[in-house]
Write a protein that holds these residues in place. Structure first.
Motif, mmCIF file in Angstrom:
data_model
loop_
_atom_site.group_PDB
_atom_site.id
_atom_site.type_symbol
_atom_site.label_atom_id
_atom_site.label_comp_id
_atom_site.label_asym_id
_atom_site.label_seq_id
_atom_site.Cartn_x
_atom_site.Cartn_y
_atom_site.Cartn_z
ATOM 1 N N CYS A 64 77.040 16.621 -57.618
ATOM 2 C CA CYS A 64 77.318 16.127 -58.968
ATOM 3 C C CYS A 64 76.671 17.017 -60.018
ATOM 4 C CB CYS A 64 76.851 14.691 -59.123
ATOM 5 S SG CYS A 64 75.069 14.441 -58.975
ATOM 6 N N GLY A 65 77.181 16.885 -61.243
ATOM 7 C CA GLY A 65 76.604 17.592 -62.376
ATOM 8 C C GLY A 65 76.505 19.087 -62.145
ATOM 9 N N GLY A 66 75.310 19.609 -62.293
ATOM 10 C CA GLY A 66 75.081 21.043 -62.165
ATOM 11 C C GLY A 66 75.372 21.630 -60.800
ATOM 12 N N ALA A 67 75.615 20.788 -59.797
ATOM 13 C CA ALA A 67 76.031 21.313 -58.489
ATOM 14 C C ALA A 67 77.319 22.113 -58.611
ATOM 15 C CB ALA A 67 76.228 20.176 -57.493
ATOM 16 N N PHE A 68 78.138 21.801 -59.636
ATOM 17 C CA PHE A 68 79.420 22.492 -59.783
ATOM 18 C C PHE A 68 79.251 23.944 -60.215
ATOM 19 C CE2 PHE A 68 80.724 17.983 -60.278
ATOM 20 C CZ PHE A 68 81.554 17.922 -59.160
ATOM 21 N N TYR A 69 78.090 24.293 -60.763
ATOM 22 C CA TYR A 69 77.839 25.709 -61.045
ATOM 23 C C TYR A 69 77.879 26.515 -59.745
ATOM 24 C CZ TYR A 69 76.094 24.598 -65.765
ATOM 25 O OH TYR A 69 75.968 24.184 -67.066
ATOM 26 N N LEU A 70 77.346 25.946 -58.671
ATOM 27 C CA LEU A 70 77.368 26.616 -57.375
ATOM 28 C C LEU A 70 78.706 26.449 -56.682
ATOM 29 C CD1 LEU A 70 73.790 25.738 -56.066
ATOM 30 C CD2 LEU A 70 74.639 28.008 -56.700
ATOM 31 N N LEU A 71 79.218 25.223 -56.653
ATOM 32 C CA LEU A 71 80.489 24.983 -55.973
ATOM 33 C C LEU A 71 81.617 25.779 -56.618
ATOM 34 C CD1 LEU A 71 80.305 21.136 -55.293
ATOM 35 C CD2 LEU A 71 79.685 23.028 -53.775
ATOM 36 N N GLY A 72 81.543 25.949 -57.941
ATOM 37 C CA GLY A 72 82.581 26.695 -58.644
ATOM 38 C C GLY A 72 82.607 28.159 -58.302
ATOM 39 N N GLU A 73 81.523 28.689 -57.744
ATOM 40 C CA GLU A 73 81.486 30.093 -57.348
ATOM 41 C C GLU A 73 81.554 30.267 -55.838
ATOM 42 O OE1 GLU A 73 78.845 32.715 -59.336
ATOM 43 O OE2 GLU A 73 79.265 31.870 -61.312
ATOM 44 N N CYS A 74 81.769 29.181 -55.113
ATOM 45 C CA CYS A 74 82.115 29.296 -53.693
ATOM 46 C C CYS A 74 83.600 29.621 -53.597
ATOM 47 C CB CYS A 74 81.826 27.990 -52.953
ATOM 48 S SG CYS A 74 80.073 27.588 -52.802
ATOM 49 N N ASP A 75 83.981 30.364 -52.579
ATOM 50 C CA ASP A 75 85.385 30.747 -52.449
ATOM 51 C C ASP A 75 86.230 29.616 -51.892
ATOM 52 O OD1 ASP A 75 85.300 33.584 -53.377
ATOM 53 O OD2 ASP A 75 83.735 33.610 -51.854
ATOM 54 N N PHE A 76 85.660 28.800 -51.042
ATOM 55 C CA PHE A 76 86.288 27.534 -50.682
ATOM 56 C C PHE A 76 85.231 26.591 -50.146
ATOM 57 C CE2 PHE A 76 87.152 30.433 -47.095
ATOM 58 C CZ PHE A 76 86.728 29.713 -45.988
ATOM 59 N N LEU A 77 85.594 25.303 -50.094
ATOM 60 C CA LEU A 77 84.643 24.258 -49.740
ATOM 61 C C LEU A 77 85.081 23.525 -48.486
ATOM 62 C CD1 LEU A 77 84.079 22.591 -53.253
ATOM 63 C CD2 LEU A 77 82.887 24.558 -52.254
ATOM 64 N N VAL A 78 84.085 23.204 -47.672
ATOM 65 C CA VAL A 78 84.245 22.312 -46.525
ATOM 66 C C VAL A 78 83.358 21.102 -46.805
ATOM 67 C CG1 VAL A 78 83.922 22.047 -44.038
ATOM 68 C CG2 VAL A 78 84.660 24.257 -44.973
ATOM 69 N N ALA A 79 83.864 19.919 -46.549
ATOM 70 C CA ALA A 79 83.058 18.720 -46.820
ATOM 71 C C ALA A 79 83.199 17.738 -45.681
ATOM 72 C CB ALA A 79 83.505 18.059 -48.123
ATOM 73 N N ASP A 80 82.122 17.003 -45.395
ATOM 74 C CA ASP A 80 82.257 15.948 -44.396
ATOM 75 C C ASP A 80 82.782 14.683 -45.066
ATOM 76 O OD1 ASP A 80 80.165 14.133 -45.169
ATOM 77 O OD2 ASP A 80 78.690 15.279 -44.039
ATOM 78 N N GLU A 81 83.240 13.754 -44.268
ATOM 79 C CA GLU A 81 83.951 12.577 -44.773
ATOM 80 C C GLU A 81 83.094 11.684 -45.660
ATOM 81 O OE1 GLU A 81 85.166 10.930 -41.081
ATOM 82 O OE2 GLU A 81 87.039 12.085 -40.994
#
Length: 254
Positions: free
Chosen positions: A105-122
Motif C-alpha cells: 500500500c501507499g509508497g510500496a507502489f514506488y517500488l512495485l511501479g518499477e518492477c517489470d512484472f509482479l507475482v502475488a500470493d492469493e
C-alpha cells in the motif's frame, strides 16, 4: 540491516526486512535501496532481481510515518524520500520481479511501479490510504494509472482504506501477472528470474529498457505535476476551506 540480499545463479533476491514495521521504508532503508540498485549496475553476477518483503503480513506499507523529511521553503518543490528508491530511477536495467505477500500500500507502489512484472500470493492485497487521511495520492496514482485500466486505478487510489484490492482482482486487471498459493510468490518469482538470468543479458536488458521507454515520457510529464498537487493537498485546513468554498472569490464550488 533493513535489507537482506542473496545472490545465486545470476539472481539477486532483495528482501525488505522490517517485518515489525510491516516493512515500512524509513530514510535508512531508502538510502540502502538507492545504493543497492546502483551497485548492481556493476555486477556481472546479477542478471535478474526478485524483490519481496519479510514476513507474511506485508510486502511494504510505504513510508515509515515516523520519518522526518525537512521540506524546502519553495512551494514549487516537494522532497519525497521514496521518489528515487526504485531500480529504474537508479539506471538499473536488469529485470526486476516483485513477489508480493500480504499488504502492499501507499509508497510500496514506488517500488512495485518499477518492477517489470509482479507475482502475488492469493492472500496479498493492495490499497492506497492517502485520501482517507485528506492527502493527495499523486505519484502513487500516476503509477497505478500506468499499470491498470483507468477505472481500476481510480477506484484503488480514491477509495483509500475503505477497500482493498484482492490479489485475485489484481491478477484479473493486469496489475499482477501470476497468482500463487499462499507463501509461494517468492519461489514462483525466482523460477521466472532464473529463466531470465539464463538468457544473454544484452538482449534482456535492452528489452527492459525498450519497455520502459514506451511509458517513460508520459510518466515524466505526469510526475512534473505531482509537487503542485501534493502542495495544494498539504495546505492548512483554513486555506483548504477557502479553496473549496471560494469565499475569497465570491463563488461556491460546493
Amino acid at each position: 540491516m533493513s535489507l537482506r540480499t542473496h545472490i545465486e545463479d545470476g539472481v539477486a533476491t532483495v528482501t525488505l526486512d522490517r517485518p515489525e514495521r510491516l516493512n515500512a521504508i524509513d530514510l535508512e532503508t531508502a538510502a540502502a535501496l538507492r545504493e543497492l540498485w546502483r551497485g548492481y549496475r556493476f555486477r556481472e553476477d546479477v542478471r535478474a532481481v526478485v524483490l519481496t518483503g519479510a514476513g507474511e503480513r506485508a510486502f511494504s506499507t510505504g513510508i515509515d510515518r515516523s520519518a522526518e523529511v525537512p521540506q524546502p521553503v519553495s512551494p514549487y518543490v516537494i522532497d519525497d524520500p521514496l521518489l528515487d528508491i526504485g531500480p529504474k530511477t537508479q539506471d538499473l536495467w536488469v529485470p526486476v520481479i516483485g513477489a508480493v505477500n500480504g499488504m502492499a500500500c501507499g509508497g510500496a507502489f514506488y517500488l512495485l511501479g518499477e518492477c517489470d512484472f509482479l507475482v502475488a500470493d492469493e492472500e496479498a492485497s493492495f490499497f492506497d490510504p492517502h485520501t482517507t487521511y485528506g492527502m493527495v495520492s499523486a505519484y502513487e496514482a500516476m503509477i497505478l494509472a500506468q499499470r491498470l485500466p483507468y477505472g481500476e486505478a481510480a477506484r484503488l487510489a480514491l477509495m483509500g482504506t475503505a477497500e482493498r484490492v484482492s490479489a485475485r482482482r489484481a491478477y484479473e486487471t493486469g496489475l499482477v501477472s501470476e497468482l500463487t498459493p499462499p507463501g509461494q510468490a517468492v519461489e514462483a518469482a525466482l523460477r521466472a528470474a532464473r529463466t531470465l538470468a539464463s538468457y544473454p543479458p544484452a538482449g534482456v536488458q535492452g528489452t527492459v529498457r525498450a519497455l520502459w521507454a514506451g511509458r517513460q515520457a508520459a510518466r515524466d510529464q505526469a510526475f512534473a505535476q505531482a509537487p503542485a498537487l501534493i502542495g495544494l493537498g498539504n495546505l492548512p485546513a483554513e486555506e483548504q476551506a477557502k479553496l473549496f468554498t471560494g469565499r475569497d472569490q465570491g463563488f461556491h464550488l460546493r
